[in-house]
Design a protein around this motif. Structure first.
Motif, PDB file in Angstrom:
ATOM      1  N   ASN A  58      -3.986  19.585  21.302  1.00  0.00           N
ATOM      2  CA  ASN A  58      -4.065  18.278  21.930  1.00  0.00           C
ATOM      3  C   ASN A  58      -3.769  18.491  23.412  1.00  0.00           C
ATOM      4  O   ASN A  58      -2.605  18.515  23.815  1.00  0.00           O
ATOM      5  CB  ASN A  58      -3.051  17.311  21.307  1.00  0.00           C
ATOM      6  CG  ASN A  58      -3.107  15.921  21.925  1.00  0.00           C
ATOM      7  OD1 ASN A  58      -3.701  15.721  22.990  1.00  0.00           O
ATOM      8  ND2 ASN A  58      -2.484  14.954  21.271  1.00  0.00           N
ATOM      9  N   SER A 110      -3.152  16.590  17.005  1.00  0.00           N
ATOM     10  CA  SER A 110      -4.411  16.199  17.643  1.00  0.00           C
ATOM     11  C   SER A 110      -4.997  14.916  17.081  1.00  0.00           C
ATOM     12  O   SER A 110      -5.780  14.243  17.753  1.00  0.00           O
ATOM     13  CB  SER A 110      -5.437  17.324  17.469  1.00  0.00           C
ATOM     14  OG  SER A 110      -5.567  17.672  16.105  1.00  0.00           O
ATOM     15  N   ALA A 121     -10.738  17.665  20.287  1.00  0.00           N
ATOM     16  CA  ALA A 121     -10.102  18.692  21.101  1.00  0.00           C
ATOM     17  C   ALA A 121     -11.105  19.378  22.015  1.00  0.00           C
ATOM     18  O   ALA A 121     -10.810  19.676  23.177  1.00  0.00           O
ATOM     19  CB  ALA A 121      -9.401  19.711  20.204  1.00  0.00           C
ATOM     20  N   TYR A 175      -4.781   9.622  20.350  1.00  0.00           N
ATOM     21  CA  TYR A 175      -3.787  10.664  20.574  1.00  0.00           C
ATOM     22  C   TYR A 175      -4.127  11.556  21.766  1.00  0.00           C
ATOM     23  O   TYR A 175      -3.228  12.152  22.366  1.00  0.00           O
ATOM     24  CB  TYR A 175      -3.666  11.546  19.325  1.00  0.00           C
ATOM     25  CG  TYR A 175      -2.962  10.903  18.152  1.00  0.00           C
ATOM     26  CD1 TYR A 175      -2.416   9.629  18.225  1.00  0.00           C
ATOM     27  CD2 TYR A 175      -2.831  11.594  16.944  1.00  0.00           C
ATOM     28  CE1 TYR A 175      -1.780   9.056  17.141  1.00  0.00           C
ATOM     29  CE2 TYR A 175      -2.177  11.022  15.850  1.00  0.00           C
ATOM     30  CZ  TYR A 175      -1.657   9.758  15.954  1.00  0.00           C
ATOM     31  OH  TYR A 175      -1.015   9.197  14.881  1.00  0.00           O
ATOM     32  N   GLN A 176      -5.412  11.666  22.104  1.00  0.00           N
ATOM     33  CA  GLN A 176      -5.825  12.607  23.141  1.00  0.00           C
ATOM     34  C   GLN A 176      -6.364  11.944  24.405  1.00  0.00           C
ATOM     35  O   GLN A 176      -6.871  12.626  25.302  1.00  0.00           O
ATOM     36  CB  GLN A 176      -6.870  13.573  22.572  1.00  0.00           C
ATOM     37  CG  GLN A 176      -6.335  14.404  21.412  1.00  0.00           C
ATOM     38  CD  GLN A 176      -7.264  15.524  21.027  1.00  0.00           C
ATOM     39  OE1 GLN A 176      -7.788  16.241  21.876  1.00  0.00           O
ATOM     40  NE2 GLN A 176      -7.471  15.710  19.731  1.00  0.00           N
ATOM     41  N   ALA A 206     -11.669  16.972  24.874  1.00  0.00           N
ATOM     42  CA  ALA A 206     -10.479  16.876  25.727  1.00  0.00           C
ATOM     43  C   ALA A 206     -10.273  18.151  26.547  1.00  0.00           C
ATOM     44  O   ALA A 206      -9.790  18.103  27.679  1.00  0.00           O
ATOM     45  CB  ALA A 206      -9.250  16.575  24.883  1.00  0.00           C
TER      46      ALA A 206
END
Length: 375
Positions: free
Chosen positions: A78, A86, A95, A120-121, A98
């Motif tokens: 992450n 992640s 991922a 979350y990212q 990101a």
């Protein structure tokens, strides 16, 4: 050349890619899988529009999780919060985006598998209207809820992909949103503070208060969603799972064990409950965007114990199940929390409003004033 020329795609390992095998996040499944003779429809459309496949991205086993933790392959990074998980199950696709390894993360969303890793990212993500984008060539989990979705770093690319995969999804969206009330029971206290800051910033932008609405019985929504999802997941994968219990990670094995015990009567009752909430959401929201947090809080730490991660998962699914049971599209837009961790702001729109909803979110939610400083 095409509208996506120059863009790269990380393809979730549930989609057929010609010449490759679908691994579904499980080595035993991969070992037995056949080489795919042709691309999944969604993959083919992206390629025809000029995009290039950068690679096949890891997923939680059979997409039966929203944590991103895979017992066989590990947890994808992450980049926005390296000490945090992640989010899944489109964990690898998220991922890759990101990290800047791909521009588009092609994923799926059954119970939040685009919106949670986006939250979350710190990414943009869309769960499309149920049934809108052809799922041919996609290994499913629960047909009633499975949808095609994707993640990007900005709303412009999100919209460009929508023009390719959902060109006719332009149903109208009202300018004035409504927001889910009663979040004290649904989100962590720090996330609630960040949510209230974001709503205050949105009120200033709109120069009008955002109407708050309450949806009673969200625990019932989650239970009905979980039961019907489990029933369909067992119909989809039960024969193989029954012969390969030891090949599954503990968390996913536990979900399949529960799924195997769902009766037809329970599934029928859950289906009726899902339809009841579908009608309820339609009556409540109409053509207005319904705002709510994309997850119950920021990402748990990577070293959190399984019980903590499961508790967060169950809390988050009380929120994410609303889009699932209603079949409506949902956008997750990134907001920075007071602690500097990402948190997604979700907008659920009318069915077949996917492109209009993305445009509305880009205008209205981006860039929403951050709730705090950098991390």
């Amino acid at each position: 050349m095409g509208p996506l020329a120059g863009l790269t795609v990380a393809v979730k390992d549930l989609y057929a890619v010609a010449g490759q095998r679908i691994g579904a996040g499980n080595p035993a499944w991969l070992a037995e899988a056949a080489v795919q003779p042709r691309h999944a429809v969604a993959v083919r459309r992206l390629l025809d529009a000029g995009a290039a496949v950068r690679g096949i991205a890891q997923t939680d086993e059979f997409a039966y999780s929203i944590a991103g933790c895979n017992d066989h392959y590990g947890t994808p990074p992450n980049p926005a919060a390296p000490d945090r998980i992640s989010g899944g199950s489109s964990s690898g696709s998220a991922a890759a985006v990101a990290l800047g390894q791909a521009d588009i993360g092609l994923g799926t969303d059954t119970g939040g598998s685009i919106r949670v890793p986006a939250s979350y990212q710190g990414l943009w993500g869309v769960r499309t209207t149920h049934g809108l984008v052809d799922r041919t060539g996609l290994l499913g989990l629960a047909e009633r809820f499975d949808t095609v979705g994707w993640l990007t770093r900005d709303p412009d690319v999100l919209a460009r992909v929508a023009a390719v995969l959902a060109p006719d999804a332009d149903a109208p969206v009202a300018a004035s949103p409504i927001a889910l009330d009663g979040l004290e029971e649904l989100v962590a206290p720090d996330a609630l503070s960040d949510w209230n800051r974001a709503m205050a910033a949105l009120t200033r932008r709109l120069d009008a208060p955002v109407e708050r609405v309450r949806v009673d019985g969200l625990a019932d929504v989650q239970r009905a969603f979980t039961a019907l999802q489990g029933w369909q997941a067992w119909r989809e994968h039960g024969v193989w799972v029954a012969e390969h219990w030891s090949a599954l990670g503990p968390a996913v094995r536990g979900r399949f064990e529960v799924a195997s015990r769902v009766t037809r009567a329970e599934a029928d009752a859950a289906r009726d409950e899902v339809e009841r909430f579908r009608v309820l959401v339609d009556g409540l929201a109409g053509d207005r965007p319904l705002l709510l947090p994309s997850a119950s809080g920021s990402a748990p730490r990577r070293d959190a114990d399984p019980a903590t991660i499961d508790r967060v998962r169950r809390g988050t699914m009380r929120l994410t199940a609303l889009a699932g049971v209603s079949g409506r599209p949902a956008i997750s837009a990134p907001v920075l929390t007071a602690s500097g961790l990402p948190l997604g702001l979700c907008a659920i729109g009318p069915r077949r409003s996917d492109r209009t909803l993305i445009a509305w979110a880009a205008r209205t939610l981006s860039p929403l004033a951050p709730a705090g400083g950098g991390r």
